[in-house]
Structures are given as structure tokens and as C-alpha cells.
Enzyme design. Sequence first.
Site, PDB file in Angstrom:
ATOM      1  N   THR A 145       0.365  -1.062   0.042  1.00  0.00           N
ATOM      2  CA  THR A 145      -0.024  -0.211   0.142  1.00  0.00           C
ATOM      3  C   THR A 145       0.926   1.042   0.189  1.00  0.00           C
ATOM      4  O   THR A 145       1.715   1.734   0.545  1.00  0.00           O
ATOM      5  CB  THR A 145      -0.990  -0.379   1.354  1.00  0.00           C
ATOM      6  N   ASP A 146       0.720   2.681  -0.466  1.00  0.00           N
ATOM      7  CA  ASP A 146       1.088   4.053  -0.202  1.00  0.00           C
ATOM      8  C   ASP A 146       1.351   4.438   1.128  1.00  0.00           C
ATOM      9  O   ASP A 146       1.667   5.236   1.881  1.00  0.00           O
ATOM     10  CB  ASP A 146       0.420   5.160  -1.563  1.00  0.00           C
ATOM     11  N   GLU A 147       0.070   3.140   1.310  1.00  0.00           N
ATOM     12  CA  GLU A 147       0.550   3.972   3.447  1.00  0.00           C
ATOM     13  C   GLU A 147       1.608   3.990   4.159  1.00  0.00           C
ATOM     14  O   GLU A 147       1.734   4.535   4.884  1.00  0.00           O
ATOM     15  CB  GLU A 147      -0.769   3.619   4.355  1.00  0.00           C
ATOM     16  N   TYR A 170      -1.746   0.108  11.092  1.00  0.00           N
ATOM     17  CA  TYR A 170      -2.050  -0.887  10.232  1.00  0.00           C
ATOM     18  C   TYR A 170      -0.852  -0.760   8.634  1.00  0.00           C
ATOM     19  O   TYR A 170       0.002  -1.360   8.721  1.00  0.00           O
ATOM     20  CB  TYR A 170      -2.861  -0.247   8.762  1.00  0.00           C
ATOM     21  N   LYS A 174       1.816  -3.144   7.631  1.00  0.00           N
ATOM     22  CA  LYS A 174       2.911  -3.576   6.327  1.00  0.00           C
ATOM     23  C   LYS A 174       3.611  -3.210   6.010  1.00  0.00           C
ATOM     24  O   LYS A 174       4.499  -3.927   4.941  1.00  0.00           O
ATOM     25  CB  LYS A 174       1.760  -2.963   5.379  1.00  0.00           C
TER      26      LYS A 174
END
Length: 384
Positions: A145-147, A170, A174
Site C-alpha cells: 500500500t502507499d500508506e 496498519y 504492512k
Amino acid sequence: MIDNEMKTYLVTGGAGFIGANFVKYLLKKYGDIRVVVLDALTYAGNLANLEDDIDGKRCIFVRGDVCDRNLASSLFETYDFDFVVNFAAESHVDRSIENPQLFLITNILGTQNLLDAARSRWTTGKDERGYPTWREGVRFHQVSTDEVYGSLGATGYFTETTPLDPRSPYSASKTSADLFVKTYNETYKMPVTITRCSNNYGPYHFPEKLIPLIINNILEGKPLPVYGDGSNVRDWLYVEDHCKAIDLVINGGRVGEVYNIGGHNERQNIQIVRAIIKIIRQLMTSNPEYRKALKKQVVGADGQISIDWINDDLITFVKDRLGHDQRYAIDPSKISAELGWEPETDFETGIVKTVLWYLDNQAWVEQILGGDYVNYYERMYINR
């Protein structure tokens, strides 16, 4: 009996939103593959997503946890996978704030368990330096994810060299999973790739996420909860475009590399909500049959189901999420230059397709709106 000539994919989390769309994409594109779907069927995994695909031959479903070492080993032994595509993850930021440890277990330990199972099955010996040698053609692909990059200001984009700076449990989980994948490439020379994508939208999206949440709440006549002032910006990617990108990376991406996948569709959250309100009104104006999908039915003076109440007055601003990143935006130049991928679906087209899918598939929505989701929704939005 396993056909050893047929390429076999293990798709973990394949009953979830992006995973199910990816399975459908693979089966439609390739006639000579087998897909084994491993999913624990937690709140976001729904076997109904794949009810037309699972046949026990080309598409096989296994219910199980990616943290189960015995299960992972037995699946590799039975099916001799050529590709692992790891979607399996606890994926909602709000839930990670409530229960961080669950995200460590699934997202980090689950990924490491799959890496070990693949390493045990795919290594063929050692080279002269002592590094493992690998069966030709295998690939472990991590869907991220870009997060993991943190938060952007008003300008700029995430690139593959942007420092990792997660801001929630979260995204931290990741990030750690990505680093484990990278270290298996560095330490063991495992053939791996990683993709980091912007926010996905499209069919089969679980209704805790913004777009399906807003669609469903409008149909039920509920307030439309928007965190803070709604100014947070996300880059939106239609899920089928994401699936095409993953397929390209698995089959043509350079081993050990990260590829960013972005949609060039930046929108403030409040813009997304207002757009959905407008689209639903327009669709129900041009085709009154869609008004039957409304759970809140107000009969107008003409005896017809009224939609006058579907407007911006439904918007309700709620207390902002803890650590809410202000803006994400991805630069997909690398995957474009190396693999020729470009997002094909502009937001104006994709959001209409998405709203239409939900209007046409209300039975699917009703099936998954069970007790766990209702309790979660009340905690997240009603009691804030």
C-alpha cells in the site's frame, strides 16, 4: 491429480475485495492456469465474491489462516505453486487503531510464514557462494500500500525511493511485511516483487471503506460520515487497473523491485462523497427503476418514490481519525516506463461503474451486512 504443465497460483486473501477481482482477472485472461485461493473468511472475506469462479479444477478454495505453518507447507506440497500473490492482510486503519496486535499477527507473521513455505519448496540447492538456488520461473509477490510512505503535503508524489514512514498500526505492519519480503530477496535471493498501490475502488468492496460506505448509507437513508473536514486527499485507482498492473509485475517485473501503482485520480474525501450523491440522484432520475434499491423510500405527491432528500444535507462530519494522513499521491512512472502500464479508467467513468454495480447487486450487499459490521459501524461513526 495435479497437472504439472499448468502454472499454479496461490492467491492469499483471494476472497477479499482486490483479491477476488484479481482471481477473476486471471481466470478470464489465462486459460492454462490454476488458482488456489487461501482465505480465512474473516469479516472482509466473502466466498460469495467467487461463487461463479470456484469449480474445484481451475479455481480451488481453501479456508485457512496464512499463519498456519502446517497448512502452508501442505498446500505447497500438494499444488507445487509457481506464483504466490499475497493479498492476505488486515487492512482497515480504524481497526488497526482498535487492535494493533491483530495486524502484527496477520500482516507480518502471516507474510513471513508464506515466505518460509515458499523457500522450503522452491529452493533447489546452493550456488558456489552458499546462496540458495531457485526453481526457474517462480515468484513471490507482495501486495502492499502507499500508506507505508506516510503522508504528503499539498504537492509532490510518492516514488519507489520515498523513505518509508508509516503513521498507523496498519501501515506499520504492512511496512514490516514489505521489509521481510525484501530481506528474503537479499538474504536468500528469493525471487520477489512488491507493488504499492493507491486507494482501490470498484465491485466487491467491503462497506467499511469510504466509497461503498457512502453508497450504502445513501440507499439506507443514513447520515454520510466524513472524518474531520473532509479535506484529506487520496489517489483513487479502479480495481481492474490494479489487477492488470499486478499481473504485469509478476510476469515481467524485475526481481527484488518495488513498483508503485497509482491512478492519477486525486480527490478530497468530501469531493468523493458529493460526487456519489450526485451520481445516485442522476441515475435514479434517468432510470426510476433504481429507486427500488432505496431502503428508505419516501413517496412524493405524485405517488412515486422521491429522491429529493438525497442531497448534501446527508453529510455529517465526525471526529477525525487518530493520525489521519493528509494526502497520498503515487508516481507510477517506473511501472509505466518498464512495463507499459497506465491506468485506463478515469475516476468519472470508474465511479459511475462502481455505483451501478452496487445498485445492481444489492443482494450481495445485504448478505455481508451482518452483526460484526453493524457493531463496528456503530463504534466507528455513530458513537463518535
